[in-house]
Design a protein around this motif. Structure first.
Motif, PDB file in Angstrom:
ATOM      1  N   MET A  34      -3.236  11.906 -10.976  1.00 33.41           N
ATOM      2  CA  MET A  34      -2.582  13.211 -11.122  1.00 33.41           C
ATOM      3  C   MET A  34      -2.681  13.974  -9.809  1.00 33.41           C
ATOM      4  O   MET A  34      -3.774  14.254  -9.315  1.00 33.41           O
ATOM      5  N   PHE A  35      -1.529  14.318  -9.233  1.00 29.34           N
ATOM      6  CA  PHE A  35      -1.505  15.063  -7.980  1.00 29.34           C
ATOM      7  C   PHE A  35      -1.849  16.530  -8.218  1.00 29.34           C
ATOM      8  O   PHE A  35      -2.494  17.176  -7.397  1.00 29.34           O
ATOM      9  N   ASP A  36      -1.386  17.031  -9.342  1.00 33.39           N
ATOM     10  CA  ASP A  36      -1.715  18.389  -9.751  1.00 33.39           C
ATOM     11  C   ASP A  36      -1.699  18.431 -11.273  1.00 33.39           C
ATOM     12  O   ASP A  36      -1.774  17.384 -11.927  1.00 33.39           O
ATOM     13  N   GLU A  37      -1.573  19.594 -11.843  1.00 34.38           N
ATOM     14  CA  GLU A  37      -1.678  19.758 -13.293  1.00 34.38           C
ATOM     15  C   GLU A  37      -0.621  18.983 -14.061  1.00 34.38           C
ATOM     16  O   GLU A  37      -0.848  18.574 -15.201  1.00 34.38           O
ATOM     17  N   ALA A  38       0.528  18.740 -13.458  1.00 34.23           N
ATOM     18  CA  ALA A  38       1.632  18.173 -14.230  1.00 34.23           C
ATOM     19  C   ALA A  38       2.313  16.969 -13.589  1.00 34.23           C
ATOM     20  O   ALA A  38       3.250  16.429 -14.167  1.00 34.23           O
ATOM     21  N   ARG A  39       1.872  16.522 -12.395  1.00 34.49           N
ATOM     22  CA  ARG A  39       2.573  15.431 -11.714  1.00 34.49           C
ATOM     23  C   ARG A  39       1.668  14.218 -11.514  1.00 34.49           C
ATOM     24  O   ARG A  39       0.611  14.300 -10.898  1.00 34.49           O
ATOM     25  N   PHE A  40       2.142  13.087 -12.052  1.00 34.90           N
ATOM     26  CA  PHE A  40       1.446  11.808 -11.936  1.00 34.90           C
ATOM     27  C   PHE A  40       2.108  11.015 -10.819  1.00 34.90           C
ATOM     28  O   PHE A  40       3.291  10.687 -10.886  1.00 34.90           O
ATOM     29  N   ASN A  41       1.340  10.691  -9.775  1.00 34.87           N
ATOM     30  CA  ASN A  41       1.883  10.006  -8.605  1.00 34.87           C
ATOM     31  C   ASN A  41       1.801   8.494  -8.791  1.00 34.87           C
ATOM     32  O   ASN A  41       0.715   7.914  -8.772  1.00 34.87           O
ATOM     33  N   ILE A  42       2.957   7.849  -8.959  1.00 39.72           N
ATOM     34  CA  ILE A  42       3.012   6.412  -9.180  1.00 39.72           C
ATOM     35  C   ILE A  42       2.720   5.622  -7.911  1.00 39.72           C
ATOM     36  O   ILE A  42       2.336   4.457  -7.948  1.00 39.72           O
ATOM     37  N   GLY A  43       2.919   6.264  -6.725  1.00 40.20           N
ATOM     38  CA  GLY A  43       2.659   5.598  -5.455  1.00 40.20           C
ATOM     39  C   GLY A  43       3.777   4.650  -5.054  1.00 40.20           C
ATOM     40  O   GLY A  43       4.822   4.560  -5.699  1.00 40.20           O
ATOM     41  N   VAL A  44       3.572   3.925  -3.962  1.00 40.51           N
ATOM     42  CA  VAL A  44       4.540   2.945  -3.465  1.00 40.51           C
ATOM     43  C   VAL A  44       3.820   1.659  -3.094  1.00 40.51           C
ATOM     44  O   VAL A  44       2.625   1.659  -2.804  1.00 40.51           O
ATOM     45  N   ASP A  45       4.562   0.565  -3.117  1.00 42.23           N
ATOM     46  CA  ASP A  45       4.057  -0.714  -2.614  1.00 42.23           C
ATOM     47  C   ASP A  45       4.430  -0.843  -1.147  1.00 42.23           C
ATOM     48  O   ASP A  45       5.598  -0.657  -0.786  1.00 42.23           O
ATOM     49  N   VAL A  46       3.462  -1.167  -0.308  1.00 44.94           N
ATOM     50  CA  VAL A  46       3.719  -1.428   1.105  1.00 44.94           C
ATOM     51  C   VAL A  46       3.798  -2.942   1.278  1.00 44.94           C
ATOM     52  O   VAL A  46       2.811  -3.658   1.045  1.00 44.94           O
ATOM     53  N   VAL A  47       4.962  -3.436   1.683  1.00 47.62           N
ATOM     54  CA  VAL A  47       5.196  -4.874   1.763  1.00 47.62           C
ATOM     55  C   VAL A  47       5.412  -5.277   3.217  1.00 47.62           C
ATOM     56  O   VAL A  47       6.428  -4.919   3.830  1.00 47.62           O
ATOM     57  N   PRO A  48       4.487  -6.022   3.820  1.00 44.62           N
ATOM     58  CA  PRO A  48       4.677  -6.512   5.190  1.00 44.62           C
ATOM     59  C   PRO A  48       5.842  -7.499   5.260  1.00 44.62           C
ATOM     60  O   PRO A  48       6.172  -8.167   4.267  1.00 44.62           O
ATOM     61  N   GLY A  49       6.446  -7.595   6.441  1.00 45.79           N
ATOM     62  CA  GLY A  49       7.613  -8.451   6.604  1.00 45.79           C
ATOM     63  C   GLY A  49       7.363  -9.905   6.281  1.00 45.79           C
ATOM     64  O   GLY A  49       8.275 -10.600   5.824  1.00 45.79           O
ATOM     65  N   ASP A  50       6.143 -10.374   6.486  1.00 45.91           N
ATOM     66  CA  ASP A  50       5.868 -11.792   6.241  1.00 45.91           C
ATOM     67  C   ASP A  50       5.484 -12.086   4.792  1.00 45.91           C
ATOM     68  O   ASP A  50       5.092 -13.212   4.470  1.00 45.91           O
ATOM     69  N   LYS A  51       5.584 -11.071   3.921  1.00 49.59           N
ATOM     70  CA  LYS A  51       5.219 -11.287   2.515  1.00 49.59           C
ATOM     71  C   LYS A  51       6.379 -10.967   1.571  1.00 49.59           C
ATOM     72  O   LYS A  51       6.167 -10.661   0.392  1.00 49.59           O
ATOM     73  N   VAL A  52       7.594 -11.048   2.092  1.00 49.14           N
ATOM     74  CA  VAL A  52       8.769 -10.765   1.274  1.00 49.14           C
ATOM     75  C   VAL A  52       8.834 -11.700   0.074  1.00 49.14           C
ATOM     76  O   VAL A  52       9.059 -11.279  -1.064  1.00 49.14           O
ATOM     77  N   ASP A  53       8.668 -13.004   0.308  1.00 49.91           N
ATOM     78  CA  ASP A  53       8.797 -13.971  -0.769  1.00 49.91           C
ATOM     79  C   ASP A  53       7.672 -13.810  -1.790  1.00 49.91           C
ATOM     80  O   ASP A  53       7.902 -13.958  -2.996  1.00 49.91           O
ATOM     81  N   ALA A  54       6.470 -13.495  -1.327  1.00 48.54           N
ATOM     82  CA  ALA A  54       5.357 -13.273  -2.249  1.00 48.54           C
ATOM     83  C   ALA A  54       5.629 -12.059  -3.128  1.00 48.54           C
ATOM     84  O   ALA A  54       5.313 -12.064  -4.327  1.00 48.54           O
ATOM     85  N   TYR A  55       6.234 -11.034  -2.549  1.00 47.83           N
ATOM     86  CA  TYR A  55       6.540  -9.843  -3.343  1.00 47.83           C
ATOM     87  C   TYR A  55       7.647 -10.137  -4.344  1.00 47.83           C
ATOM     88  O   TYR A  55       7.603  -9.677  -5.489  1.00 47.83           O
ATOM     89  N   ASN A  56       8.639 -10.909  -3.921  1.00 51.30           N
ATOM     90  CA  ASN A  56       9.689 -11.312  -4.859  1.00 51.30           C
ATOM     91  C   ASN A  56       9.106 -12.087  -6.037  1.00 51.30           C
ATOM     92  O   ASN A  56       9.520 -11.908  -7.185  1.00 51.30           O
ATOM     93  N   ASP A  57       8.138 -12.964  -5.763  1.00 56.49           N
ATOM     94  CA  ASP A  57       7.487 -13.724  -6.825  1.00 56.49           C
ATOM     95  C   ASP A  57       6.765 -12.787  -7.798  1.00 56.49           C
ATOM     96  O   ASP A  57       6.775 -13.007  -9.014  1.00 56.49           O
ATOM     97  N   PHE A  58       6.136 -11.745  -7.253  1.00 55.61           N
ATOM     98  CA  PHE A  58       5.461 -10.763  -8.096  1.00 55.61           C
ATOM     99  C   PHE A  58       6.459 -10.057  -9.004  1.00 55.61           C
ATOM    100  O   PHE A  58       6.233  -9.909 -10.216  1.00 55.61           O
ATOM    101  N   LEU A  59       7.582  -9.621  -8.432  1.00 56.59           N
ATOM    102  CA  LEU A  59       8.595  -8.948  -9.242  1.00 56.59           C
ATOM    103  C   LEU A  59       9.131  -9.876 -10.330  1.00 56.59           C
ATOM    104  O   LEU A  59       9.338  -9.462 -11.476  1.00 56.59           O
ATOM    105  N   ASP A  60       9.348 -11.130  -9.968  1.00 52.46           N
ATOM    106  CA  ASP A  60       9.807 -12.104 -10.965  1.00 52.46           C
ATOM    107  C   ASP A  60       8.796 -12.242 -12.105  1.00 52.46           C
ATOM    108  O   ASP A  60       9.167 -12.351 -13.280  1.00 52.46           O
ATOM    109  N   SER A  61       7.514 -12.234 -11.768  1.00 50.92           N
ATOM    110  CA  SER A  61       6.475 -12.478 -12.766  1.00 50.92           C
ATOM    111  C   SER A  61       6.389 -11.367 -13.807  1.00 50.92           C
ATOM    112  O   SER A  61       5.949 -11.592 -14.925  1.00 50.92           O
ATOM    113  N   ILE A  62       6.817 -10.152 -13.435  1.00 55.61           N
ATOM    114  CA  ILE A  62       6.786  -9.045 -14.400  1.00 55.61           C
ATOM    115  C   ILE A  62       8.192  -8.705 -14.905  1.00 55.61           C
ATOM    116  O   ILE A  62       8.382  -7.718 -15.605  1.00 55.61           O
ATOM    117  N   GLY A  63       9.169  -9.527 -14.516  1.00 52.61           N
ATOM    118  CA  GLY A  63      10.535  -9.310 -14.986  1.00 52.61           C
ATOM    119  C   GLY A  63      11.190  -8.103 -14.382  1.00 52.61           C
ATOM    120  O   GLY A  63      12.019  -7.450 -15.020  1.00 52.61           O
TER     121      GLY A  63
END
Length: 376
Positions: free
Chosen positions: A344-373
């Motif tokens: 919670m950033f403050d009383e009413a906002r939940f910060n989901i954040g971001v994924d930081v994906v290095p250039g050499d891990k594009v395929d690994a990140y794609n595999d992660f997205l595939d695994s959760i549909g």
């Protein structure tokens, strides 16, 4: 053994047997009590561990009480492109919770959003009238505020996501906080820059009328300026002449920059244009950091031209909304916020954040997205 003693022993044994049967029956009843069970998340280095822990803690607290039937609805701006992983996450969560409800949105995005805004307002009113106890909505702007307020007045909690509507009586916002995301992107690029002085080109938004884009740009500017660099914002063009016009404008600014440009940061889904601009000025070696996961951005990452990108966690955004709505209905708003406190950033906002994906891990990140549909 006397007859009296035998009778006493018989009564004692019968009492023990009765107690044992009652205890066994109580255990059976406890075992039969419904409990929320989450589907296991496949292992990956990209799993947001802190978000997973928060959901687990919320489920554990909810499971302390008897589960209650609940009706809810989740409304998207549309069901395609960016919102597809959100729909996947929300549908999965609703299935795990066993609630009654739907994930709704138009299948095509019209250039005129007014019809979709009116549809959202109508759907919120209908859901409230039909007994919904929770509404998740990705609002467009203030035109949705009255419908949210009306639902709230009827005792229905509303959670906004993707786009906040702080002027309304929504209970919680769930999503990426743009200023924080811009700061994260700026810090990612900092690690790749030579020592200052130097100009950093930001492919961002200069107008405060688009609040989300402006906040993201301001966050990046602040980080880079504090580190001693000169931020130079080039206004992103989503319409008009397309790639060529946008790149030409960036090139003209980079050619005139003083001190010279030492890095480029893109903050929206057209970030691949930053790599094109670097090539246009004859400096393809300039470090480029991007945002989102456009196919062209992915291509430049595979070529080594874009060093990293930042991706919004749409799947988790959708997945969290039904759980938060159910939590509010089950254990109350304050108790739910207490469990959500780590993000919670403050009383009413939940910060989901971001994924930081290095250039050499594009395929690994794609595999992660595939695994959760949640492939984008």
């Amino acid at each position: 053994m006397t007859r009296i003693r035998r009778r006493w022993m018989t009564a004692f044994v019968l009492a023990l047997m009765t107690a044992a049967c009652e205890a066994s029956q109580e255990v059976d009843e406890e075992e039969e009590v419904a409990r929320i069970t989450r589907a296991p998340t496949p292992a990956s280095e990209f799993i947001p561990v802190e978000l997973e822990a928060t959901v687990d803690n919320l489920v554990a607290r909810i499971n302390e009480n008897e589960l209650q039937p609940m009706q809810m609805i989740v409304l998207l701006k549309n069901l395609g492109a960016f919102f597809t992983p959100i729909a996947t996450g929300a549908s999965r969560a609703m299935g795990e919770l066993g609630v009654t409800g739907n994930v709704l949105g138009p299948t095509e995005q019209s250039d005129d959003s007014s019809s979709t805004q009116e549809l959202q307002n109508k759907q919120m009113a209908e859901a409230t009238a039909n007994g919904a106890r929770g509404i998740g909505v990705s609002p467009f702007n203030d035109v949705n505020a009255a419908a949210i307020d009306e639902a709230s007045a009827m005792g229905v909690h509303v959670v906004t996501f993707d786009t906040d509507l702080a002027s309304s009586k929504r209970s919680i916002y769930v999503g990426m906080l743009n200023r924080s995301a811009g700061e994260t992107a700026g810090k990612t690029l900092l690690d790749m820059l030579p020592p200052p002085p130097g100009t950093v080109m930001i492919h961002g938004n200069v107008g405060a009328d688009w609040v989300d884009g402006y906040e993201r740009t301001q966050g990046a500017q602040g980080v880079l300026a504090a580190a001693g660099y000169t931020p130079l914002v080039s206004q992103v063009y989503f319409f008009g002449g397309g790639d060529a016009e946008d790149v030409a404008w960036m090139k003209s600014q980079m050619d005139a920059a003083d001190p010279p440009v030492v890095g480029i940061l893109g903050l929206f889904n057209l970030s691949y244009r930053c790599a094109m601009a670097a090539e246009a000025v004859g400096k393809p070696e300039l470090p480029v950091v991007a945002f989102d996961f456009d196919p062209k951005t992915v291509d430049y990452m595979r070529q080594g031209r874009i060093k990293a990108t930042h991706i919004q966690r749409q799947y988790y955004e959708g997945y969290l909304v039904p759980y938060i709505l159910y939590g509010i209905n089950s254990i109350g708003l304050d108790a739910t916020k207490a469990i959500l406190a780590p993000q919670m950033f403050d009383e009413a906002r939940f910060n989901i954040g971001v994924d930081v994906v290095p250039g050499d891990k594009v395929d690994a990140y794609n595999d992660f997205l595939d695994s959760i549909g949640a492939t984008q």
